[in-house]
Design a protein around this motif. Structure first.
Motif, mmCIF file in Angstrom:
data_model
loop_
_atom_site.group_PDB
_atom_site.id
_atom_site.type_symbol
_atom_site.label_atom_id
_atom_site.label_comp_id
_atom_site.label_asym_id
_atom_site.label_seq_id
_atom_site.Cartn_x
_atom_site.Cartn_y
_atom_site.Cartn_z
ATOM 1 N N GLU A 161 38.572 -33.914 -24.220
ATOM 2 C CA GLU A 161 38.339 -33.254 -25.506
ATOM 3 C C GLU A 161 37.912 -31.808 -25.313
ATOM 4 O O GLU A 161 38.347 -30.914 -26.052
ATOM 5 C CB GLU A 161 37.296 -34.039 -26.300
ATOM 6 C CG GLU A 161 37.827 -35.368 -26.823
ATOM 7 C CD GLU A 161 36.787 -36.215 -27.515
ATOM 8 O OE1 GLU A 161 37.180 -37.049 -28.363
ATOM 9 O OE2 GLU A 161 35.584 -36.064 -27.231
ATOM 10 N N ALA A 162 37.079 -31.565 -24.321
ATOM 11 C CA ALA A 162 36.656 -30.192 -24.044
ATOM 12 C C ALA A 162 37.838 -29.344 -23.594
ATOM 13 O O ALA A 162 37.957 -28.167 -23.964
ATOM 14 C CB ALA A 162 35.564 -30.193 -22.980
ATOM 15 N N ALA A 163 38.732 -29.926 -22.809
ATOM 16 C CA ALA A 163 39.893 -29.189 -22.304
ATOM 17 C C ALA A 163 40.901 -28.894 -23.409
ATOM 18 O O ALA A 163 41.525 -27.824 -23.423
ATOM 19 C CB ALA A 163 40.564 -29.972 -21.183
ATOM 20 N N LEU A 164 41.058 -29.837 -24.349
ATOM 21 C CA LEU A 164 42.083 -29.708 -25.381
ATOM 22 C C LEU A 164 41.567 -29.115 -26.681
ATOM 23 O O LEU A 164 42.346 -28.596 -27.487
ATOM 24 C CB LEU A 164 42.706 -31.082 -25.683
ATOM 25 C CG LEU A 164 43.320 -31.854 -24.513
ATOM 26 C CD1 LEU A 164 43.928 -33.155 -25.004
ATOM 27 C CD2 LEU A 164 44.355 -31.025 -23.791
ATOM 28 N N VAL A 171 29.106 -43.738 -24.683
ATOM 29 C CA VAL A 171 30.108 -42.838 -24.123
ATOM 30 C C VAL A 171 29.958 -41.504 -24.847
ATOM 31 O O VAL A 171 29.538 -41.450 -26.007
ATOM 32 C CB VAL A 171 31.531 -43.418 -24.302
ATOM 33 C CG1 VAL A 171 31.892 -43.589 -25.769
ATOM 34 C CG2 VAL A 171 32.563 -42.595 -23.575
ATOM 35 N N ASP A 172 30.281 -40.412 -24.157
ATOM 36 C CA ASP A 172 30.078 -39.077 -24.728
ATOM 37 C C ASP A 172 31.201 -38.626 -25.647
ATOM 38 O O ASP A 172 31.084 -37.580 -26.275
ATOM 39 C CB ASP A 172 29.928 -38.044 -23.600
ATOM 40 C CG ASP A 172 28.632 -38.217 -22.825
ATOM 41 O OD1 ASP A 172 27.668 -38.747 -23.414
ATOM 42 O OD2 ASP A 172 28.589 -37.827 -21.646
ATOM 43 N N ALA A 173 32.288 -39.359 -25.755
ATOM 44 C CA ALA A 173 33.416 -38.942 -26.584
ATOM 45 C C ALA A 173 33.020 -38.846 -28.054
ATOM 46 O O ALA A 173 32.098 -39.519 -28.520
ATOM 47 C CB ALA A 173 34.567 -39.927 -26.410
ATOM 48 N N ARG A 174 33.746 -38.008 -28.786
ATOM 49 C CA ARG A 174 33.456 -37.807 -30.209
ATOM 50 C C ARG A 174 33.485 -39.114 -30.998
ATOM 51 O O ARG A 174 32.748 -39.283 -31.971
ATOM 52 C CB ARG A 174 34.482 -36.843 -30.817
ATOM 53 C CG ARG A 174 34.527 -35.461 -30.187
ATOM 54 C CD ARG A 174 35.546 -34.586 -30.905
ATOM 55 N NE ARG A 174 35.822 -33.344 -30.185
ATOM 56 C CZ ARG A 174 36.596 -32.374 -30.661
ATOM 57 N NH1 ARG A 174 37.175 -32.515 -31.844
ATOM 58 N NH2 ARG A 174 36.806 -31.276 -29.960
ATOM 59 N N ALA A 208 47.386 -34.337 -16.958
ATOM 60 C CA ALA A 208 48.388 -35.001 -17.791
ATOM 61 C C ALA A 208 48.048 -34.863 -19.267
ATOM 62 O O ALA A 208 48.940 -34.673 -20.111
ATOM 63 C CB ALA A 208 48.491 -36.470 -17.400
ATOM 64 N N ALA A 209 46.767 -34.942 -19.607
ATOM 65 C CA ALA A 209 46.354 -34.771 -21.000
ATOM 66 C C ALA A 209 46.713 -33.370 -21.492
ATOM 67 O O ALA A 209 47.216 -33.200 -22.620
ATOM 68 C CB ALA A 209 44.862 -35.023 -21.142
ATOM 69 N N ARG A 210 46.453 -32.377 -20.682
ATOM 70 C CA ARG A 210 46.820 -31.008 -21.056
ATOM 71 C C ARG A 210 48.329 -30.883 -21.281
ATOM 72 O O ARG A 210 48.791 -30.283 -22.253
ATOM 73 C CB ARG A 210 46.395 -30.030 -19.956
ATOM 74 C CG ARG A 210 44.891 -29.799 -19.814
ATOM 75 C CD ARG A 210 44.648 -28.807 -18.678
ATOM 76 N NE ARG A 210 43.262 -28.582 -18.388
ATOM 77 C CZ ARG A 210 42.494 -27.687 -19.011
ATOM 78 N NH1 ARG A 210 43.013 -26.949 -19.980
ATOM 79 N NH2 ARG A 210 41.226 -27.536 -18.663
ATOM 80 N N ALA A 211 49.097 -31.455 -20.359
ATOM 81 C CA ALA A 211 50.551 -31.335 -20.432
ATOM 82 C C ALA A 211 51.137 -32.123 -21.602
ATOM 83 O O ALA A 211 52.206 -31.773 -22.114
ATOM 84 C CB ALA A 211 51.170 -31.818 -19.117
ATOM 85 N N SER A 219 40.558 -43.721 -18.098
ATOM 86 C CA SER A 219 40.532 -42.532 -18.944
ATOM 87 C C SER A 219 39.402 -42.527 -19.964
ATOM 88 O O SER A 219 39.033 -41.463 -20.468
ATOM 89 C CB SER A 219 41.868 -42.366 -19.674
ATOM 90 O OG SER A 219 42.229 -43.560 -20.344
ATOM 91 N N ALA A 220 38.813 -43.683 -20.272
ATOM 92 C CA ALA A 220 37.732 -43.710 -21.257
ATOM 93 C C ALA A 220 36.556 -42.854 -20.813
ATOM 94 O O ALA A 220 35.966 -42.123 -21.608
ATOM 95 C CB ALA A 220 37.279 -45.150 -21.506
ATOM 96 N N ALA A 221 36.228 -42.906 -19.526
ATOM 97 C CA ALA A 221 35.111 -42.115 -19.009
ATOM 98 C C ALA A 221 35.422 -40.633 -18.977
ATOM 99 O O ALA A 221 34.508 -39.807 -18.839
ATOM 100 C CB ALA A 221 34.748 -42.591 -17.599
ATOM 101 N N LEU A 222 36.701 -40.276 -19.113
ATOM 102 C CA LEU A 222 37.119 -38.875 -19.081
ATOM 103 C C LEU A 222 37.397 -38.314 -20.472
ATOM 104 O O LEU A 222 37.776 -37.143 -20.596
ATOM 105 C CB LEU A 222 38.394 -38.737 -18.238
ATOM 106 C CG LEU A 222 38.286 -39.129 -16.771
ATOM 107 C CD1 LEU A 222 39.677 -39.164 -16.142
ATOM 108 C CD2 LEU A 222 37.383 -38.169 -16.020
#
Length: 261
Positions: free
Chosen positions: A217-220, A245-248, A188-191, A209-212
């Protein structure tokens, strides 16, 4: 006759710490919420950072009318968070209701029950998070229906952002939203990524979604801000911590702490 021992009072000097936990964050969450507490336990709670939760009544489906109906319970929920004791921040964990009710009205209601505490809403936290990333043009993904999703773009446009697109998944029940699996959310994030967007905002505190976020970010190839990632980051920063968390976003400072005062 019972042979159970009779309790005896110990004649010992008792020592007390000034406070059981030095920094304290309150959460006001929906009765149906599966996600916020685990997210905050993973990203924010620590030996010296306590997270305390009050639940308020909520009835599905997720419509503007049902979201607005929570407002009278906000003060009562906040008042149940460590009565007569200090909190460093309170988070109201519902994104769509924060838009429908309004950030300022949410904060005023919570302070009625717990005066003098910074109040974090997912929408206001997302604004600060997107500003921390330097994003001005964003795409938005929600799990809601079109009707409930319609208020998101005007909200962010009213705070200086350009919205490249809003995509939704058409769900009405936040318990279903909480069951969406990782592959679905990544797809869904990609789309949902719209041309020219500098970041993606994934709305809804029910989504896991926080854990993802880092995987998204890597996908987009762009920053991703989710509702619970934004509130966990804002609350952690308000008590002088970095969210786990690993997010930017985790590495970025809070641009304006007074936004929640």
């Amino acid at each position: 006759m019972s042979d159970a021992p009779v309790p005896r009072a110990l004649d010992l000097p008792l020592g007390f710490d000034a406070e059981p936990v030095g920094r304290r964050i309150g959460l006001v969450v929906l009765a149906t919420d599966h996600t916020t507490e685990p997210d905050f336990a993973r990203m924010v709670a620590a030996p010296d950072v306590g997270v305390y939760v009050a639940r308020i009544a909520y009835a599905n489906p997720t419509t503007p009318e049902n979201l607005r109906a929570m407002q009278p319970d906000l003060a009562r929920g906040a008042a149940l968070l460590l009565p007569e004791e200090r909190l460093d921040a309170i988070c109201y964990s519902c994104t769509s209701a924060s838009v429908v009710i309004g950030d300022d009205a949410v904060a005023a209601a919570i302070r009625e029950g717990k005066p003098g505490v910074p109040v974090v809403t997912p929408t206001r936290a997302a604004v600060e998070a997107l500003r921390a990333h330097g994003a001005r043009r964003i795409a938005i993904l929600t799990p809601y229906t079109i009707e409930t999703s319609a208020s998101l773009a005007p909200y962010f446009e009213g705070r200086g952002f350009s919205v490249a697109g809003v995509s939704c998944l058409g769900l009405e029940d936040d318990r279903q939203m909480a069951r969406l699996d990782g592959p679905t959310l990544i797809a869904a994030a990609r789309a949902a990524l719209a041309p020219g967007a500098q970041a993606l905002f994934v709305s809804c505190t029910a989504l896991r979604s926080a854990a993802l976020a880092a995987e998204m970010e890597a996908a987009l190839g762009l920053p991703v801000v989710t509702s619970n990632l934004a509130t966990a980051w804002a609350c952690a920063r308000l008590v002088g911590e970095t969210p786990r968390v690993d997010a930017r976003l985790a590495a970025l400072p809070l641009p304006d702490p007074t936004a929640f005062a």
